[in-house]
Design an enzyme around this catalytic site. Sequence first.
Site, PDB file in Angstrom:
ATOM      1  N   SER A  11      50.475   5.367 -25.208  1.00 32.62           N
ATOM      2  CA  SER A  11      50.046   5.801 -23.879  1.00 32.62           C
ATOM      3  C   SER A  11      51.061   6.782 -23.297  1.00 32.62           C
ATOM      4  O   SER A  11      52.239   6.776 -23.676  1.00 32.62           O
ATOM      5  CB  SER A  11      49.903   4.599 -22.945  1.00 32.62           C
ATOM      6  OG  SER A  11      51.185   4.085 -22.597  1.00 32.62           O
ATOM      7  N   LYS A  82      58.044  -5.884 -18.300  1.00 33.38           N
ATOM      8  CA  LYS A  82      57.039  -6.808 -17.780  1.00 33.38           C
ATOM      9  C   LYS A  82      56.018  -7.215 -18.845  1.00 33.38           C
ATOM     10  O   LYS A  82      55.306  -8.203 -18.677  1.00 33.38           O
ATOM     11  CB  LYS A  82      56.320  -6.207 -16.573  1.00 33.38           C
ATOM     12  CG  LYS A  82      55.424  -5.032 -16.848  1.00 33.38           C
ATOM     13  CD  LYS A  82      54.816  -4.497 -15.569  1.00 33.38           C
ATOM     14  CE  LYS A  82      53.893  -3.315 -15.818  1.00 33.38           C
ATOM     15  NZ  LYS A  82      52.730  -3.648 -16.662  1.00 33.38           N
ATOM     16  N   THR A 123      41.894  -4.761 -10.238  1.00 30.13           N
ATOM     17  CA  THR A 123      43.156  -5.011 -10.928  1.00 30.13           C
ATOM     18  C   THR A 123      42.900  -5.920 -12.118  1.00 30.13           C
ATOM     19  O   THR A 123      42.067  -6.826 -12.045  1.00 30.13           O
ATOM     20  CB  THR A 123      44.198  -5.659  -9.992  1.00 30.13           C
ATOM     21  OG1 THR A 123      45.340  -6.043 -10.767  1.00 30.13           O
ATOM     22  CG2 THR A 123      43.651  -6.895  -9.288  1.00 30.13           C
ATOM     23  N   ARG A 127      48.068 -12.176 -11.368  1.00 33.89           N
ATOM     24  CA  ARG A 127      49.167 -12.318 -10.410  1.00 33.89           C
ATOM     25  C   ARG A 127      48.863 -11.540  -9.141  1.00 33.89           C
ATOM     26  O   ARG A 127      48.998 -12.052  -8.023  1.00 33.89           O
ATOM     27  CB  ARG A 127      50.478 -11.808 -11.028  1.00 33.89           C
ATOM     28  CG  ARG A 127      51.644 -11.725 -10.029  1.00 33.89           C
ATOM     29  CD  ARG A 127      52.831 -10.985 -10.633  1.00 33.89           C
ATOM     30  NE  ARG A 127      52.513  -9.629 -11.039  1.00 33.89           N
ATOM     31  CZ  ARG A 127      52.505  -8.574 -10.218  1.00 33.89           C
ATOM     32  NH1 ARG A 127      52.805  -8.739  -8.938  1.00 33.89           N
ATOM     33  NH2 ARG A 127      52.215  -7.370 -10.666  1.00 33.89           N
ATOM     34  N   ARG A 128      48.466 -10.285  -9.300  1.00 34.13           N
ATOM     35  CA  ARG A 128      48.128  -9.465  -8.139  1.00 34.13           C
ATOM     36  C   ARG A 128      46.906 -10.028  -7.419  1.00 34.13           C
ATOM     37  O   ARG A 128      46.868 -10.107  -6.185  1.00 34.13           O
ATOM     38  CB  ARG A 128      47.863  -8.032  -8.588  1.00 34.13           C
ATOM     39  CG  ARG A 128      49.113  -7.305  -9.083  1.00 34.13           C
ATOM     40  CD  ARG A 128      48.772  -6.030  -9.828  1.00 34.13           C
ATOM     41  NE  ARG A 128      49.967  -5.258 -10.166  1.00 34.13           N
ATOM     42  CZ  ARG A 128      50.012  -4.332 -11.100  1.00 34.13           C
ATOM     43  NH1 ARG A 128      48.919  -4.055 -11.817  1.00 34.13           N
ATOM     44  NH2 ARG A 128      51.136  -3.669 -11.334  1.00 34.13           N
ATOM     45  N   ARG A 151      42.952   4.440 -15.036  1.00 34.25           N
ATOM     46  CA  ARG A 151      42.763   3.607 -13.850  1.00 34.25           C
ATOM     47  C   ARG A 151      42.643   4.447 -12.589  1.00 34.25           C
ATOM     48  O   ARG A 151      41.811   4.173 -11.718  1.00 34.25           O
ATOM     49  CB  ARG A 151      43.909   2.604 -13.733  1.00 34.25           C
ATOM     50  CG  ARG A 151      43.748   1.420 -14.677  1.00 34.25           C
ATOM     51  CD  ARG A 151      44.858   0.415 -14.514  1.00 34.25           C
ATOM     52  NE  ARG A 151      46.002   0.731 -15.371  1.00 34.25           N
ATOM     53  CZ  ARG A 151      47.165   0.101 -15.322  1.00 34.25           C
ATOM     54  NH1 ARG A 151      47.360  -0.859 -14.415  1.00 34.25           N
ATOM     55  NH2 ARG A 151      48.130   0.425 -16.139  1.00 34.25           N
TER      56      ARG A 151
END
Length: 298
Positions: A11, A82, A123, A127-128, A151
């Site tokens: 990416s 992360k 999303t 978590r978000r 996105r």
Amino acid sequence: MARLRAATRGSPLALWQTRHVAALLRAAGVAVDGVDEVVVTTVADRRAETPIHRMGGKGVFVKEVQAAVIEGRADVAVHSMKDLPSATPPELLLAAVPERGDPRDALVGCRLGALAEGATVATGSIRRRSQLAALRPDLRFAELRGNIATRLAKASNFDAIVVAAAALARLGETPQVVDVLEPEVLLPQVGQGALAVECRRDDAGLAEVLAAVQDPVTRRLTDAERAYLAELGGDCDLPTGAHAVLAGGDVRLRALLAAPDGSRVLRDDRRGADGEELGRAAARALLDAGGRELLAIR
């Protein structure tokens, strides 16, 4: 030393991260002839429409990249921290953690306070989603996967989307409306904004070279966050977050564990000199406060 082979996803963000580490090595005066990118396709890349938590969490972004180093096809692996599971494979060493970028999340398309009643936020992160649901039970949520450009291209289909602030900065993306959310509002993922550089554990010479790009403060803080996640016993398929900062000479760690729908949110806030013990203590406290029951229903 000879050219360095760096395993990475393909990416634009992953390639930026790998090239950034190469630039840091050059800036540190490390005598490397050059860095060759070994682009690896992960299961998360191949299954771009499947929610991450249904594929098994963080490992889906890194296992194939790590395998390239373990199998000798690459010398190092560069990751978004992360994305790393809380346990490092025994063959590998987390050799360097460069200076951290912005750890915060960003709402794109609308400011949080301006979202209409019943607005839809996209999303792929539970978590978000869980934290936003706790703040605004009226919100609706949609899945969102893909690289940052993908996105952002889909953002107009929703009232807002959530992405990492560091990703926007690193790729030079400047959406018209961006609301960067403080950790007090949306607690970040463990290691968010940080990079991780791995090499084979038995390659002591390379580990010494990579240490030149390590930022001691970032390493101390992210080690505390990762200790929290390891003690909790999970990865990014959990609605959990942790963020550590320096408080005088100590580490201050804020941690969170929530029900997937945001109906219950457990928080912990503590400080101490030993960041890793702090992380473990925070996890134990949240588990004792009802976290085990939350984990059982995920």
